[in-house]
Design a protein around this motif. Structure first.
Motif, short mmCIF file in Angstrom:
data_model
loop_
_atom_site.label_atom_id
_atom_site.label_comp_id
_atom_site.label_asym_id
_atom_site.label_seq_id
_atom_site.Cartn_x
_atom_site.Cartn_y
_atom_site.Cartn_z
N THR A 244 38.98 -38.49 -27.28
CA THR A 244 40.44 -38.61 -27.16
C THR A 244 41.11 -37.25 -27.25
O THR A 244 42.01 -36.92 -26.46
N ARG A 245 40.66 -36.43 -28.20
CA ARG A 245 41.27 -35.11 -28.37
C ARG A 245 40.96 -34.19 -27.20
O ARG A 245 41.78 -33.35 -26.82
N ARG A 246 39.78 -34.32 -26.60
CA ARG A 246 39.47 -33.50 -25.42
C ARG A 246 40.38 -33.85 -24.25
O ARG A 246 40.86 -32.95 -23.54
N VAL A 247 40.59 -35.15 -24.04
CA VAL A 247 41.47 -35.57 -22.94
C VAL A 247 42.89 -35.07 -23.17
O VAL A 247 43.54 -34.53 -22.26
N LEU A 248 43.39 -35.25 -24.39
CA LEU A 248 44.73 -34.76 -24.69
C LEU A 248 44.81 -33.24 -24.56
O LEU A 248 45.79 -32.70 -24.05
N GLY A 249 43.76 -32.55 -25.02
CA GLY A 249 43.75 -31.09 -24.90
C GLY A 249 43.82 -30.63 -23.46
O GLY A 249 44.54 -29.67 -23.14
N ALA A 250 43.10 -31.32 -22.58
CA ALA A 250 43.16 -30.97 -21.16
C ALA A 250 44.56 -31.19 -20.61
O ALA A 250 45.07 -30.40 -19.80
N GLY A 251 45.21 -32.26 -21.06
CA GLY A 251 46.58 -32.52 -20.59
C GLY A 251 47.56 -31.47 -21.06
O GLY A 251 48.43 -31.02 -20.28
#
Length: 217
Positions: free
Chosen positions: A80-87
């Motif tokens: 979840t944090r990786r996806v948010l970080g990419a965003g």
């Protein structure tokens, strides 16, 4: 605006209670007249179900607060944090996530005194860097828990992690659990040779580690 209890408690611990003429004001709406904005955070995903406070700063710094220090987290949380970080790195999350927490300083307080009132400015002065940002997760805080801040420089380089002691303790402390006392297993006298298998004819007593006496016939 509906706000979760963990988020309200976190705001109070980091920036204090809001009130008329307070030096620092943290709000989910617009700052009133008489305050200048100092910090801004995206509330992810919403104030009613807040999980993260992500600084609205340089894209790299915002992404770093989500993608660093994840080794000890569960696989689902890391993903979840990786996806948010990419965003946040691309700037897409800043446009889609509209909820903001804005921290303001009273306009009559000089810039040189900001470190006396704002934790971020205090850390910037202590670490002797031109600019810092920090992000943190939002979770229920127990009386002994402390918010953990992940501190980064303006370009997203890790600077430190810090546990904030917060402001005043909770109004109501939970009652400690008391484990029920269980007596230790008594040590019976060794059987007398030649009398194995014979039941004792007189009462025998022993004393446990806590002084309790037990007997058997």
């Amino acid at each position: 605006m509906p706000t979760s209890e963990p988020l309200r408690e976190l705001i109070v611990r980091l920036w204090g209670e809001s009130g008329p003429n307070t030096p620092v004001l943290a709000t989910l709406g617009d700052l009133p007249a008489g305050y200048r904005p100092m910090e801004s955070y995206a509330v992810v995903p919403s104030p009613a179900n807040a999980r993260f406070l992500v600084p609205i700063a340089d894209h790299a710094a915002a992404a770093a607060t989500l993608t660093c220090y994840n080794r000890l987290r569960s696989g689902q949380v890391r993903a979840t944090r990786r996806v948010l970080g990419a965003g946040f790195r691309t700037g897409l999350a800043q446009r889609l996530l509209r909820h903001r927490l804005t921290v303001g300083l009273r306009s009559d307080i000089p810039a040189g005194q900001a470190a006396d009132h704002l934790l971020g400015e205090h850390l910037r002065r202590v670490l002797d860097v031109p600019r810092i940002v920090f992000g943190l997760g939002v979770r229920p805080l127990d009386p002994n828990g402390k918010p953990t801040l992940q501190v980064f420089s303006g370009d997203g380089a890790p600077s430190a992690t810090r546990r904030s002691a917060g402001v005043p303790p909770p109004r109501r402390w939970p009652r400690p659990r008391r484990r029920p006392w269980r007596p230790s297993v008594p040590r019976w006298p060794r059987p007398v040779p030649g009398r194995a298998g014979r039941a004792p004819t007189s009462p025998r007593s022993c004393t446990t580690a806590r002084g309790a006496t037990c007997s058997s016939r």
